[in-house]
Write a protein that holds these residues in place. Structure first.
Motif, PDB file in Angstrom:
ATOM      1  N   THR A 266       0.825  -1.205   0.000  1.00  0.00           N
ATOM      2  CA  THR A 266       0.000   0.000   0.000  1.00  0.00           C
ATOM      3  C   THR A 266       0.862   1.258   0.000  1.00  0.00           C
ATOM      4  N   ARG A 267       1.923   1.264   0.808  1.00  0.00           N
ATOM      5  CA  ARG A 267       2.808   2.429   0.841  1.00  0.00           C
ATOM      6  C   ARG A 267       3.525   2.595  -0.504  1.00  0.00           C
ATOM      7  N   ALA A 268       3.977   1.494  -1.093  1.00  0.00           N
ATOM      8  CA  ALA A 268       4.612   1.584  -2.409  1.00  0.00           C
ATOM      9  C   ALA A 268       3.636   2.137  -3.448  1.00  0.00           C
ATOM     10  N   ARG A 269       2.399   1.684  -3.379  1.00  0.00           N
ATOM     11  CA  ARG A 269       1.378   2.183  -4.312  1.00  0.00           C
ATOM     12  C   ARG A 269       1.180   3.691  -4.134  1.00  0.00           C
ATOM     13  N   THR A 270       1.137   4.158  -2.902  1.00  0.00           N
ATOM     14  CA  THR A 270       0.989   5.590  -2.645  1.00  0.00           C
ATOM     15  C   THR A 270       2.143   6.380  -3.258  1.00  0.00           C
ATOM     16  N   ILE A 271       3.371   5.873  -3.094  1.00  0.00           N
ATOM     17  CA  ILE A 271       4.543   6.550  -3.668  1.00  0.00           C
ATOM     18  C   ILE A 271       4.437   6.608  -5.189  1.00  0.00           C
ATOM     19  N   ILE A 272       4.108   5.482  -5.796  1.00  0.00           N
ATOM     20  CA  ILE A 272       4.028   5.401  -7.258  1.00  0.00           C
ATOM     21  C   ILE A 272       2.965   6.354  -7.796  1.00  0.00           C
ATOM     22  N   ALA A 277       2.473   8.079 -11.741  1.00  0.00           N
ATOM     23  CA  ALA A 277       2.468   6.797 -12.447  1.00  0.00           C
ATOM     24  C   ALA A 277       1.283   5.963 -11.979  1.00  0.00           C
ATOM     25  N   GLN A 278       1.060   4.839 -12.632  1.00  0.00           N
ATOM     26  CA  GLN A 278       0.004   3.930 -12.211  1.00  0.00           C
ATOM     27  C   GLN A 278       0.612   2.585 -11.850  1.00  0.00           C
ATOM     28  N   VAL A 279      -0.130   1.835 -11.046  1.00  0.00           N
ATOM     29  CA  VAL A 279       0.304   0.507 -10.619  1.00  0.00           C
ATOM     30  C   VAL A 279      -0.212  -0.528 -11.611  1.00  0.00           C
ATOM     31  N   ALA A 280       0.684  -1.348 -12.104  1.00  0.00           N
ATOM     32  CA  ALA A 280       0.329  -2.361 -13.095  1.00  0.00           C
ATOM     33  C   ALA A 280      -0.557  -3.439 -12.484  1.00  0.00           C
ATOM     34  N   THR A 281      -1.528  -3.879 -13.251  1.00  0.00           N
ATOM     35  CA  THR A 281      -2.351  -5.017 -12.863  1.00  0.00           C
ATOM     36  C   THR A 281      -1.611  -6.308 -13.181  1.00  0.00           C
ATOM     37  N   PRO A 282      -2.077  -7.448 -12.664  1.00  0.00           N
ATOM     38  CA  PRO A 282      -1.453  -8.714 -13.051  1.00  0.00           C
ATOM     39  C   PRO A 282      -1.458  -8.933 -14.564  1.00  0.00           C
ATOM     40  N   ASP A 283      -2.533  -8.564 -15.244  1.00  0.00           N
ATOM     41  CA  ASP A 283      -2.543  -8.718 -16.696  1.00  0.00           C
ATOM     42  C   ASP A 283      -1.569  -7.764 -17.374  1.00  0.00           C
ATOM     43  N   ASP A 284      -1.412  -6.553 -16.823  1.00  0.00           N
ATOM     44  CA  ASP A 284      -0.378  -5.649 -17.324  1.00  0.00           C
ATOM     45  C   ASP A 284       0.995  -6.303 -17.192  1.00  0.00           C
TER      46      ASP A 284
END
Length: 295
Positions: A266-272, A277-284
């Motif tokens: 969650t913290r990494a997602r907040t930084i990104i 930037a956006q967080v890649a999905t598993p399909d990404d």
């Protein structure tokens, strides 16, 4: 800068961390649940080690991998599974009689290290691309060119993607040789591992130099240990890479505050996302890494 960032969560590792945090998962059920929670928080990939459920010690037991991976795959989350293949390289030498191998040694050949990979068929598995003195004491991690070539060939036979883990600069030189020899499927996937004693320090200038040395078309990620883990998320994204967080590499969310795997994701997602930037999905992630099989 990378605008679509894969988060890998390394769930438990093989370090002596079980006694230092109650959040480090030990049993296959705990490891699987940590992976599920991390995926719900935004991890596209979970990196799986297993431990002896009785002692918490690192393990190479295939059945433990099977149980943890099956529980993840049977859950309601979609996530790419990445298992270690680095266990079985530990050589402990008596410093006074260095031809004497100590009982803590767990040293097997490159193909034997992949036994569980052949059984559970993860999407990705790691290949630690060289030998290294691991910290103080008498432990040498052994991964010779012959061992690595044997392992890379076996991973290709199994149809699993290799994540080449790089702990020192010479290891990158050899990893590029594996790519040139056709032993690594395209796109070549590198994990640049920083601050592992006595490997590469977490120096942004060194990371930039390593990135400049990667072969064309490579996909790369990087992580740093301990308090540098979360700042390194931003560092990796700025240089065009992907990121790894998790309790294998860091136990804390902030000074004195113990983390869970999901909280670190969650913290990494907040930084990104704060960087635009956006967080890649598993399909990404599957598309970026050219993996087969969307869920």
């Amino acid at each position: 800068m990378n605008r679509n960032v894969i988060i890998t969560c390394a769930l438990t590792g093989a370090g002596d961390t079980v006694g230092r945090s109650e959040h480090v998962p030990v049993t296959p059920e705990q490891i699987a649940q940590a992976g599920i929670d991390a995926a719900r928080a935004g991890a596209a990939i979970v990196h799986v080690h297993v431990r002896d459920p009785r002692t918490g010690a690192p393990s190479r037991e295939t059945e433990l991998y099977r149980e943890a991976v099956e529980l993840i795959r049977a859950s309601d989350v979609d996530v790419v599974v990445n298992t270690t293949a680095g266990m079985g390289g530990d050589l402990y030498l008596d410093p006074k009689e260095p031809t004497t191998i100590l009982p803590e040694t767990d040293l097997v050949n490159g193909v034997e290290r992949l036994k569980h990979v052949g059984e559970v068929k993860p999407d990705i598995c790691t290949l630690d691309c060289g030998s290294l003195n691991f910290g103080e004491g008498s432990l040498v991690y052994v991964s010779t060119p012959d061992i690595l070539r044997d392992g890379a060939r076996r991973i290709q036979e199994l149809g699993t993607r290799v994540e080449m883990e790089i702990f020192d600069t010479g290891q990158l030189v050899f990893a590029k040789k594996l790519v040139a020899e056709g032993l690594i499927d395209s796109p070549a996937m590198f994990q640049l591992c920083m601050d592992v004693p006595y490997g590469m320090p977490a120096d942004p200038r060194l990371l930039a130099t390593l990135v400049d040395q990667l072969p064309d078309g490579a996909v790369w990620s990087s992580f740093a240990l301990g308090r540098m883990q979360l700042p390194w998320v931003a560092q990796s994204v700025l240089l065009g890479g992907h990121v790894r967080v998790g309790l294998e590499d860091n136990l804390y969310l902030s000074k004195g505050v113990k983390a869970t795997n999901a909280q670190l994701v969650t913290r990494a997602r907040t930084i990104i996302e704060s960087m635009g930037a956006q967080v890649a999905t598993p399909d990404d992630a599957r598309e970026i890494l050219q993996l087969e099989g969307a869920r």
